[in-house]
Design an enzyme around this catalytic site. Sequence first.
Site, short mmCIF file in Angstrom:
data_model
loop_
_atom_site.label_atom_id
_atom_site.label_comp_id
_atom_site.label_asym_id
_atom_site.label_seq_id
_atom_site.Cartn_x
_atom_site.Cartn_y
_atom_site.Cartn_z
N CYS A 76 68.83 47.67 54.09
CA CYS A 76 67.86 46.36 54.76
C CYS A 76 67.98 45.73 54.10
CB CYS A 76 66.44 46.79 53.18
SG CYS A 76 64.92 48.37 54.24
N THR A 122 64.75 60.43 56.07
CA THR A 122 63.88 59.93 55.82
C THR A 122 61.99 60.27 56.24
OG1 THR A 122 62.83 57.41 55.21
CG2 THR A 122 63.99 58.07 57.58
N ASP A 134 55.47 56.15 58.86
CA ASP A 134 55.86 54.94 58.88
C ASP A 134 53.75 54.63 58.76
OD1 ASP A 134 56.00 52.50 58.91
OD2 ASP A 134 57.91 52.90 60.21
N ARG A 136 53.42 51.65 58.12
CA ARG A 136 52.82 50.20 58.59
C ARG A 136 52.12 49.67 59.95
NH1 ARG A 136 59.61 48.80 58.76
NH2 ARG A 136 59.05 50.34 59.53
#
Length: 213
Positions: A76, A122, A134, A136
């Site tokens: 990131c 992950t 995820d 998002r």
Amino acid sequence: MPDTPAVIATPRSRVRVPLRFHDGYEVDAELVTFHGLADGQEHVAVVLGEPGPVPLVRLHSECLTGDVFGSARCDCGPQLREAVERIAERGGVLLYLRQEGRGIGLYNKLDAYALQDQGLDTYEANAALGLPEDARDYTAAAQMLRALGIGELDLLSNNPDKAGQLRELGVGVRDRVPTGVFTTAHNVRYLRAKVLQTQHTLPLAALTELSAG
């Protein structure tokens, strides 16, 4: 499936901020805040250079460990640094979205790290915690883009879901521009999982070789 945002967001404030990175790179940016974002979070648009009719845009999810502390467990921080320079050169916007840990939050992300240390990837770690792989949602990102007058863009991302959600939300994505590949001894398994689980555009063969090495 995302719907076109019903609520119109509007700019709240604009402020010029000179940015400086650890390697000495400097650039002036305009930071824009918003009223009326769907999720109520304090997302920020970072306007860089002179955006044209089809600007270069990155949706960057907040990562305290990577962006601030330089964690080598993800990519990131390097992606953020690269994106700022590439967007500034062409003209565009970086949306800094408060979506730590792909939307699960900082504490949960660190709990997932502990499970990754036991061998889970992950996505498996999130699932083991009873959380989405995820979480998002880019509705607020689409609102921010509209508030800035951006209806079409080139998206700086390896993640096809970002482009797919924006299109479903009515934002024109002309092209998806890949970011660089930033590997460390600690993040190769993480990057490889991105390719296998969510079809990120990263070189799988090279990552497989590195993870086996």
